[in-house]
Scaffold this motif. Structure first.
Motif, mmCIF file in Angstrom:
data_model
loop_
_atom_site.group_PDB
_atom_site.id
_atom_site.type_symbol
_atom_site.label_atom_id
_atom_site.label_comp_id
_atom_site.label_asym_id
_atom_site.label_seq_id
_atom_site.Cartn_x
_atom_site.Cartn_y
_atom_site.Cartn_z
ATOM 1 N N VAL A 1 7.859 -0.556 11.061
ATOM 2 C CA VAL A 1 7.821 0.752 10.421
ATOM 3 C C VAL A 1 9.195 1.061 9.830
ATOM 4 O O VAL A 1 10.223 0.857 10.496
ATOM 5 N N TRP B 1 -0.574 3.245 9.818
ATOM 6 C CA TRP B 1 0.631 2.453 9.590
ATOM 7 C C TRP B 1 0.343 0.965 9.782
ATOM 8 O O TRP B 1 1.081 0.119 9.282
ATOM 9 N N ARG C 1 -3.567 8.669 7.648
ATOM 10 C CA ARG C 1 -2.802 7.452 7.346
ATOM 11 C C ARG C 1 -2.816 6.491 8.523
ATOM 12 O O ARG C 1 -2.750 6.913 9.680
ATOM 13 N N PHE D 1 2.088 9.360 14.399
ATOM 14 C CA PHE D 1 1.208 8.180 14.458
ATOM 15 C C PHE D 1 -0.164 8.557 15.018
ATOM 16 O O PHE D 1 -1.206 8.182 14.458
#
Length: 366
Positions: A360, A317, A315, A260
Motif C-alpha cells: 500500500v 486495496w 474500494r 480498509f
C-alpha cells in the motif's frame, strides 16, 4: 465507607488557551450520553457516519469523565516525563524499529521530521493490559488509575463509537466491537505525549512543522482535548484547518485500518502537528491518547456485507480478501517505518512523499 486514597503527585499546569484568531475546522460534536437508547444511537449514527465519511474527525462530549477526573489524568500523564530521570528512561525505551511496537518510551530525536531536523517530542506508551511489561518506579503506584482510564476509554468511548460506526454502515451494531476485544491480542494502548518548544533554527528548517501530515495506522484514535493549539487536519479543499480545544471533550479520528475495513467510506484523515501560535510557544504540550487497533488476527479487508457499501460502492486495496494484511502485520510495518525510512517524492502530488508498506502506498504531507 471512606473514599479510596490516591497517590499524591505534582500538578501539571496546562497552558492558557490561545487568544489568536485561527482558521478552525468545523467539526461535529457527538454527545455520547444520548447513545443509551436505540433512538439515540440511530440519530448519532447518522452524525458519526457523515462526520467520518466527510472529515474523518469529530468531537465527543458526554463521555462520562468529569473535568476533575481529566485534570488528575493529565497530572498522571506528566509523571513519565517530569518525574523519571533520563537514566531510568533509557531502561524502558521501546525497541520500536525491531519489534514494531511502541510499548515504552519514544524519546526525543527518534523521528526525522525534515531538513535534517529530528523531533522534540517524548511519549510513553502503555498497553491497556498494564502488566504486559514493567514501568518506571514513579508510575507504578499509578497503574490502577491508568488501568481504570484505559478500561473507561475502551468500554465507554471506543465501543459506543464503534457501534455508531457499524450502524452507519447498516451492519449489526456489535460488528466492529467484536473486532476490538478488551482481553484479546492487539496493540491498543494509552499514550502520554509531551511536545517541547524547539529552536528558531529548527522551526525555519521544517517550516514550523513538528510532525508531517500523516494518517494513523489503527482503526480509531481517541485524543483527550488539551489547550495548546498545534493539531491541524487537511480539509478537502486542500487547506490546513486547526483543531479547536473544547474543555473536557475528546477528539476522534479514523485510521488506515478503519479505512480498509470500510472500503474507504470512513476516511483516514490526514493530520499534522505544527508550531503553536505565538502566545503558546513557551509552553510544553501534554497530550493523552487512546490509540485503538483491531485484534491482531483481523484481516483488513472491506466489510462487503454492508448494505450501504453495496449501494454506494467501495474500494478494495487488494484483489482478494486473503491478500489484505492482518492487523498485526499492518501495525508492525507502519510502526517500524515511521520516521525511520527514506521517503520518495511523489510523482503525482506536490509536497507529498511516499513509501510502500505491505503493498500500500503510504503518503506523508509536507
Amino acid at each position: 465507607m471512606p473514599a479510596p486514597t490516591v497517590p499524591q503527585i505534582l500538578h501539571y499546569e496546562p497552558a492558557p488557551e490561545t487568544t489568536q484568531t485561527l482558521d478552525y475546522a468545523d467539526l461535529a460534536i457527538i454527545d455520547l450520553s444520548k447513545a443509551d437508547t436505540v433512538e439515540g444511537r440511530a440519530q448519532l449514527a447518522v452524525q458519526v457516519r457523515d462526520a467520518m465519511s466527510n472529515q474523518g474527525f469529530f468531537y465527543i462530549v458526554g463521555h462520562g469523565y468529569s473535568p476533575e477526573q481529566m485534570k488528575r489524568m493529565f497530572d498522571i500523564a506528566d509523571v513519565p516525563f517530569s518525574q523519571v530521570s533520563d537514566e531510568e528512561k533509557q531502561k524502558y525505551v521501546a525497541p520500536t524499529k525491531q519489534t514494531g511496537s511502541y510499548q515504552g518510551y519514544k524519546l526525543r530525536q527518534y523521528w526525522h521530521i525534515d531538513g535534517g531536523v529530528r523531533d522534540q517530542v517524548e511519549n510513553y506508551n502503555i498497553n491497556r493490559d498494564v502488566n504486559k511489561r514493567t514501568h518506571p518506579e514513579a508510575l507504578r503506584p499509578l497503574l490502577p488509575e491508568i488501568t481504570q482510564f484505559a478500561r473507561h476509554s475502551h468500554q465507554n468511548v471506543l465501543n459506543p463509537v464503534l457501534r455508531l460506526m457499524a450502524l452507519g454502515l447498516e451492519l449489526p451494531e456489535d460488528t466492529l466491537v467484536n473486532l476490538h476485544g478488551w482481553d484479546t491480542r492487539s496493540e491498543t494502548y494509552v499514550r502520554f505525549m509531551k511536545y517541547y518548544p524547539r529552536s528558531a533554527e529548527d522551526e525555519e528548517k521544517t517550516k514550523n512543522v513538528w510532525l508531517k501530515g500523516h494518517t494513523d495506522f489503527g482503526t480509531v484514535s481517541i485524543l483527550y482535548s488539551q489547550p495548546v493549539a498545534a493539531l491541524q487536519i487537511l480539509a478537502r479543499d486542500g487547506t490546513w484547518k486547526w483543531i479547536k480545544h473544547i474543555e473536557n471533550a475528546i477528539v476522534v479520528n479514523a485510521g488506515d485500518a478503519m479505512e480498509f475495513l470500510s472500503g474507504g467510506f470512513y476516511r483516514a484523515t490526514i493530520h499534522r502537528v505544527v508550531q503553536p501560535p505565538p502566545d503558546q510557544r513557551q509552553y510544553t504540550r501534554l497530550g493523552i491518547f487512546y490509540f485503538c487497533t483491531a485484534d491482531d488476527d483481523v484481516r483488513l479487508a472491506p466489510l462487503a456485507t454492508s448494505p450501504l457499501l453495496q449501494r454506494v460502492g467501495f474500494r478494495r486495496w487488494f484483489e482478494k480478501d486473503e491478500d489484505a494484511p492482518l492487523m498485526v502485520e499492518w501495525r508492525k510495518a507502519r510502526t517500524s517505518a515511521y520516521g525511520q525510512t527514506t521517503l520518495a517524492k511523489s510523482t503525482e502530488e506536490d509536497r507529498v512523499e511516499e513509501e510502500v508498506i505491505n503493498g500500500v502506498v503510504v503518503k506523508h504531507y509536507n
